[in-house]
Design an enzyme around this catalytic site. Structure first.
Site, PDB file in Angstrom:
ATOM      1  N   ALA A   1      -3.944  -6.749  -2.962  1.00  0.00           N
ATOM      2  CA  ALA A   1      -2.780  -7.599  -3.215  1.00  0.00           C
ATOM      3  C   ALA A   1      -3.273  -8.768  -4.059  1.00  0.00           C
ATOM      4  CB  ALA A   1      -2.201  -8.073  -1.903  1.00  0.00           C
TER       5      ALA A   1
ATOM      6  N   GLY B   1      -3.181 -17.629  -0.345  1.00  0.00           N
ATOM      7  CA  GLY B   1      -3.624 -16.251  -0.114  1.00  0.00           C
ATOM      8  C   GLY B   1      -2.466 -15.366   0.279  1.00  0.00           C
ATOM      9  N   ASN B   2      -2.770 -14.193   0.779  1.00  0.00           N
ATOM     10  CA  ASN B   2      -1.716 -13.306   1.271  1.00  0.00           C
ATOM     11  C   ASN B   2      -2.244 -12.537   2.485  1.00  0.00           C
ATOM     12  OD1 ASN B   2      -2.830 -10.649   0.355  1.00  0.00           O
ATOM     13  ND2 ASN B   2      -2.684 -11.703  -1.626  1.00  0.00           N
ATOM     14  N   ARG B   3      -1.368 -11.773   3.090  1.00  0.00           N
ATOM     15  CA  ARG B   3      -1.697 -11.197   4.399  1.00  0.00           C
ATOM     16  C   ARG B   3      -2.413  -9.847   4.308  1.00  0.00           C
ATOM     17  NH1 ARG B   3       3.514 -10.555   7.230  1.00  0.00           N
ATOM     18  NH2 ARG B   3       2.155  -9.408   8.652  1.00  0.00           N
ATOM     19  N   SER B   4      -2.785  -9.416   3.134  1.00  0.00           N
ATOM     20  CA  SER B   4      -3.441  -8.106   3.033  1.00  0.00           C
ATOM     21  C   SER B   4      -4.807  -8.126   3.736  1.00  0.00           C
ATOM     22  CB  SER B   4      -3.620  -7.749   1.558  1.00  0.00           C
ATOM     23  OG  SER B   4      -4.317  -6.536   1.477  1.00  0.00           O
TER      24      SER B   4
END
Ligand SMILES: Cc1cc2nc3c(=O)[nH]c(=O)nc-3n(C[C@H](O)[C@H](O)[C@H](O)COP(=O)(O)O)c2cc1C
Length: 420
Positions: free
Chosen positions: A291, A224-227
């Site tokens: 994102a 995943g990502n931090r958005s």
């Protein structure tokens, strides 16, 4: 808007004429002041003819209009102060701002009407530098511009390309008059006392993506990502408040959703691409704030991978995901505006954003520098650079995501309806 334009000496002074003309045509009341040098480039008579008002160039000169803007009655008496024009302005635009005038403004000098007015202004001051690329790049000029920004002046960065002087290219070109006017209009609109947001997006269908996609490795793990989705949620809320019909494609966002917005929830880049393909044809504005993963595990497993044993993975193979924005740009119909978001690291962020804008054929891109921990991902605030395909660049100093969202929508609106 009462727009006061201060013109200083440079070849781009001719663009101030066009800016004044566009502003008058848009219904604004415009007055012009000139530095003595600027009159060697464009004369007072041209500005006076375009604005329908006298042009001032000295603090010792009597204003025949006694401080009135076009459309206003001329007072019985002359104002006490030679600063009446700037006192009554909604926005003071210095364009073109020569290196010399910028240096004086940064130092607080007040040696002519243009510089004195800037020092006395209580309205927002907007400075649009225009000069030779070496003059612009000089540390003295750069330092002066940073000083002006620190004093709260809005600096409109010059564009890159052919400069006004014959055969010269580089950074230093005054942005086009439409862009200068748009910045002033935006600033003036923000100053207006709150009577609820203007319904300037009434009936406009806006599609917003928000959050970050998750690409499964197995049944419980993912990449995943931090958005957090905050920027997209702020965009959706702001668009709804301005009357838009908003559809929000949310990728793994747990924050509350604004009222009156239709929500489509997705998890993976594939699902987001499919939802966008479905919703995009029906929208006029796409704001792609999510994102989206660029890569996903090429062989996700449906059960939970074991920590030990023959099944235990020692690497994850990746494959590229679909480039959603490029695919949508290929399918766009006339009149649709596509705005992308780029999270880039450090000093090259603006150049990378510009490259992405062109490669993905977007109308504008909102670039944020993710090397800073205090803004951007999962933060309440953001500081961004908006780059539009028509050359306009707007730096939005650190502000609540709500304020950044308002400016992104202003740009979307501007790009939807280019000035006539
Ligand atoms: C042909 C010509 C073009 C010029 N163009 C520019 C320019 O684009 N930008 C600039 O900063 N100075 C330019 N200059 C220099 C300015 O006119 C000079 O610095 C002047 O002192 C500016 O005065 P002001 O800031 O009071 O208007 C130019 C000068 C000449 C002779």
């Amino acid at each position: 808007m009462r727009l006061l334009i201060g013109v200083s000496g440079g070849i781009a002074a001719y663009k101030a004429l066009e800016t004044a003309r566009l502003a008058v045509r848009a219904g604004h009341a415009v007055r012009v002041m000139q530095t003595p040098t600027s009159m060697r480039f464009v004369g007072k008579a041209s500005f006076a003819a375009i604005t329908g008002a006298p042009v001032l160039s000295s603090e010792f000169e009597q204003d025949p209009a006694r401080g009135a803007y076009p459309g206003e009655p001329v007072p019985d008496r002359a104002p006490i102060s030679h600063l009446a024009l700037v006192e009554r302005a909604d926005v003071y635009l210095v364009a073109p701002a020569s290196a010399n005038t910028i240096a004086k403004l940064a130092a607080g000098a007040a040696d002519n009407l243009v510089t004195t007015a800037a020092l006395a202004a209580s309205c927002p001051v907007v400075v649009a530098p225009a000069m030779n690329n070496r003059m612009y790049a000089h540390p003295a000029t750069q330092g002066n511009l940073r000083t002006l920004e620190a004093h709260g002046v809005e600096v409109i960065p010059p564009g890159e390309g052919e400069l006004a002087s014959y055969g010269e290219r580089g950074v230093g070109r005054l942005p086009e008059p439409e862009a200068l006017l748009s910045v002033c209009e935006t600033i003036a609109a923000h100053r207006r006392p709150a009577a609820g947001p203007a319904q300037d997006l009434a009936g406009v269908r806006v599609l917003v993506t928000a959050g970050g996609t998750r690409e499964p490795i197995d049944s419980v793990r993912y990449i995943g990502n931090r958005s957090s989705g905050r920027m997209g949620l702020a965009l959706a809320a702001a668009a709804r408040a301005r009357g838009a019909e908003v559809t929000l494609i949310l990728a793994n966002v747990s924050l509350p959703v604004p009222e009156g917005v239709r929500v489509v929830r997705v998890e993976t880049a594939n699902q987001l691409a499919a939802a966008c393909a479905e919703e995009f044809p029906g929208c006029e504005v796409l704001l792609m704030a999510a994102a989206v993963a660029d890569f996903r595990p090429s062989a996700p497993v449906e059960h939970k991978l074991k920590k030990t044993g023959p099944d235990a993975p020692n690497k994850v193979e990746l494959e590229p995901t679909e480039d959603v924005l490029s695919v949508l740009a290929d399918r766009r119909r006339p009149g649709q505006v596509l705005i992308g978001f780029a999270a880039e690291h450090g000093s090259g962020a603006a150049a990378l954003g510009r490259e992405k804008l062109e490669r993905k054929r977007l109308d504008a891109i909102v670039v944020n520098d993710i090397s800073r921990a205090d803004i951007g991902f999962d933060a309440e605030e953001n500081e961004v650079l908006i780059i539009a395909r028509d050359g306009l660049q707007r730096h939005i100093p650190r502000a609540a995501k709500r304020a950044v969202a308002a400016e992104v929508l202003n740009q979307a609106q501007r790009l939807r309806e280019p000035a006539q």
